[in-house]
Design a protein around this motif. Sequence first.
Motif, short mmCIF file in Angstrom:
data_model
loop_
_atom_site.label_atom_id
_atom_site.label_comp_id
_atom_site.label_asym_id
_atom_site.label_seq_id
_atom_site.Cartn_x
_atom_site.Cartn_y
_atom_site.Cartn_z
N ARG A 236 0.83 -1.21 0.00
CA ARG A 236 0.00 0.00 0.00
C ARG A 236 0.86 1.26 0.00
NH1 ARG A 236 -2.02 3.71 -1.08
NH2 ARG A 236 -3.93 4.72 -0.37
N ASN A 237 2.05 1.18 0.60
CA ASN A 237 2.93 2.34 0.70
C ASN A 237 4.06 2.32 -0.32
OD1 ASN A 237 1.61 3.55 3.02
ND2 ASN A 237 2.44 1.83 4.21
N PHE A 238 4.05 1.34 -1.20
CA PHE A 238 5.16 1.17 -2.14
C PHE A 238 5.15 2.27 -3.19
CE2 PHE A 238 6.62 -0.72 -6.24
CZ PHE A 238 7.95 -0.87 -5.91
N VAL A 239 6.29 2.96 -3.31
CA VAL A 239 6.49 3.97 -4.34
C VAL A 239 7.63 3.50 -5.24
CG1 VAL A 239 7.09 6.36 -4.87
CG2 VAL A 239 5.75 5.82 -2.80
N PRO A 240 7.37 3.25 -6.52
CA PRO A 240 8.44 2.77 -7.41
C PRO A 240 9.59 3.77 -7.48
CG PRO A 240 6.28 2.59 -8.45
CD PRO A 240 6.09 3.39 -7.20
N LEU A 250 2.02 3.34 -5.73
CA LEU A 250 1.58 2.62 -6.92
C LEU A 250 0.13 2.18 -6.79
CD1 LEU A 250 2.56 1.57 -9.67
CD2 LEU A 250 3.22 -0.56 -8.53
N LEU A 251 -0.26 1.74 -5.58
CA LEU A 251 -1.61 1.19 -5.39
C LEU A 251 -2.63 2.29 -5.12
CD1 LEU A 251 -0.18 -1.53 -5.39
CD2 LEU A 251 -1.59 -2.20 -3.46
N ARG A 252 -2.93 3.02 -6.17
CA ARG A 252 -4.02 4.00 -6.11
C ARG A 252 -4.47 4.24 -7.55
NH1 ARG A 252 -1.22 9.91 -5.06
NH2 ARG A 252 0.45 9.71 -6.59
N LEU A 253 -5.50 5.03 -7.72
CA LEU A 253 -6.06 5.25 -9.05
C LEU A 253 -5.46 6.47 -9.75
CD1 LEU A 253 -9.84 4.32 -8.68
CD2 LEU A 253 -7.94 2.95 -9.56
N LYS A 325 13.00 -16.94 -8.64
CA LYS A 325 11.82 -16.78 -9.50
C LYS A 325 10.55 -17.05 -8.72
CE LYS A 325 13.77 -18.06 -14.01
NZ LYS A 325 13.75 -19.09 -15.07
N ALA A 326 10.57 -18.14 -7.96
CA ALA A 326 9.38 -18.50 -7.17
C ALA A 326 9.04 -17.40 -6.17
CB ALA A 326 9.61 -19.82 -6.46
N ARG A 327 10.05 -16.82 -5.55
CA ARG A 327 9.82 -15.74 -4.59
C ARG A 327 9.23 -14.52 -5.27
NH1 ARG A 327 12.55 -11.39 -3.94
NH2 ARG A 327 14.45 -12.20 -4.94
N MET A 328 9.79 -14.14 -6.43
CA MET A 328 9.29 -12.96 -7.14
C MET A 328 7.84 -13.15 -7.58
SD MET A 328 12.52 -11.98 -9.58
CE MET A 328 14.17 -11.94 -8.91
N ILE A 329 7.53 -14.32 -8.09
CA ILE A 329 6.17 -14.57 -8.55
C ILE A 329 5.20 -14.53 -7.36
CG2 ILE A 329 4.65 -16.32 -9.55
CD1 ILE A 329 7.04 -17.09 -11.38
N ALA A 330 5.63 -15.11 -6.22
CA ALA A 330 4.78 -15.07 -5.02
C ALA A 330 4.55 -13.62 -4.57
CB ALA A 330 5.42 -15.88 -3.90
N GLU A 331 5.60 -12.79 -4.64
CA GLU A 331 5.45 -11.39 -4.26
C GLU A 331 4.55 -10.64 -5.24
OE1 GLU A 331 9.80 -10.85 -2.03
OE2 GLU A 331 9.44 -9.91 -3.99
N ALA A 332 4.69 -10.96 -6.52
CA ALA A 332 3.84 -10.32 -7.53
C ALA A 332 2.37 -10.70 -7.33
CB ALA A 332 4.30 -10.70 -8.93
N LYS A 333 2.13 -11.94 -6.93
CA LYS A 333 0.76 -12.35 -6.63
C LYS A 333 0.20 -11.55 -5.45
CE LYS A 333 0.92 -17.12 -8.34
NZ LYS A 333 0.74 -18.56 -8.00
N GLU A 334 1.02 -11.38 -4.43
CA GLU A 334 0.55 -10.62 -3.27
C GLU A 334 0.32 -9.16 -3.64
OE1 GLU A 334 1.51 -10.85 1.36
OE2 GLU A 334 3.12 -9.85 0.23
N GLN A 335 1.16 -8.61 -4.52
CA GLN A 335 0.95 -7.24 -4.98
C GLN A 335 -0.39 -7.11 -5.68
OE1 GLN A 335 4.05 -5.76 -7.56
NE2 GLN A 335 2.86 -3.99 -8.23
#
Length: 533
Positions: A236-240, A250-253, A325-335
């Motif tokens: 929720r607070n992630f800023v690229p 990132l997580l806003r409209l 790879k597995a970790r990144m995909i899991a994190e992307a799913k959570e994102q």
Amino acid sequence: MEKLHTNLLIVGGGIGGCAAAKTACEAGLNVIMTEESDWIGGQFTSQATPPDEHGWIEKFGCTQSYRNFRNSVREYYKKHYPLTESALQNPVLNPGDGWVSPLCAEPKVFLAVFEEILQPFVANGQLKILLNNIPIRAGFSGNRVENVTVAHTDTKNELRIEAEFFIDATELGELLPLTNTEYVTGSESQAETDEPSAKMQANSINSQAFSMCFAMSYHEGEDWTIERPKNYDFWRNFVPKLTPAWSGELLRLTGLSPRTLEPVHYNFVPNNEPNKAFAGLWTYRRILHKKNFQEGRYDSDITLVNYPQIDYLLGDLLSANTEEKARMIAEAKEQSLSFLYYLQTELGFKGLKIRGDITGTSDGLAKSPYIREARRIKAAFTIKEQHVSAKYLPNQVLAVPFEDSVGVGFYRIDLHPSVGGDNYVDVESLPFLIPLGALIPKRVENLLPACKNIGTTHITNGCYRLHPIEWNIGEVVGNLVAFCLENQKKPTEVRNYSQLLTQFQSLIVQKGVEIKWPEDLILAEGDPHIHAM
């Protein structure tokens, strides 16, 4: 270990792999195609992404077989779904009325059509499809690949497959390192390519973000709020960390316009956005518009989420090992789930329902990551920005012509933010050609690419990576393998000897491949941008 032999092994059952399998089988070859997931179809199906297409797609600018595929999707809906009378009579039915394409449809329908196309070859024994298999090693000698060993993702059983030709149709270019085929990853430097949009320094891990897409519907008055993701506060607070800077969390409209990098607010009105181009996120990749179906059959549209908010920027799949790879995909799913949770809770859309029945998964997310960039072969010819850029070719209608053209494509150079910290790169392109030289590795003689692994640069990958172009590439390399085997020639010989090249181009044109753009029609048609139908 079990061993098999075939004329052609295709590793990767995505769009290019399926198109290659179809054309190779039609030419009489025996083919084995492996696929990492349990769905063939790639971007259309396991990655759950409706096609990105140009505005002339119904009339020209793709292969005949791709057009047949699209028409078969429409016929599937007309045969199996309770459409309204007007939808039934619509020759260019767009089931979802999404404005990204004139054909936005459900992944399972695309899958059914892919399976229908390939089933006759499976039935007669020409084609063997091995699902849930990944390549793990390869045997090669000199400039030729001899075999590839695949392993089942669940049982770990291994199978060695020998073939006369090999096609890498994997989403990440997985065969290239296994076969010692020379390749490039990330972004090249301006000194290497002379491209106006290239950076001064090369960065081999600077690939575009990937995304874990999902489908959702909206049910007013109901509560489908998912469990709060474990790391929701982080996302929720992630800023690229991008240059130029992103507009905030990132997580806003609110995000950035890819073309101007100016702040933009996205409209999001479930089930009630205007049915027109560029209306908002809900209609952007809507794959089922309830108004196309008989009254009462659906209480909601279904839309596909492939928005900037789910672009994963924290790692490069191409340089990662299996665990990473597995970790990144899991994190992307959570994102992705965090974005859904944000919409449900902070914006109040509790009625948003994630649709695992649409993606074929228990968690509701796509089976596979939506990949925008792969390893790219070091090719006989590399397509650069100056070959396709409208700015670099002022007052031109078409991009640079290629004598060895084997197809056509059209899409803006559209690079999403990258893991190396680059913001959008968006460059207007001209209708371009697919040169045969970009499909031929510099050294390896019997391996060909059929996905996003052709001879583009980091920049031009941004306009050659779309659905109809990948289909065209796969169709051409399937025909090229058959042509080479029949005439006992190497792919390089087909390109380098004018008589062979003319013969091959005539062959694929007869089969419905367009190898040049109709400039007169382009001038007459005008605006090529997509408008919802």
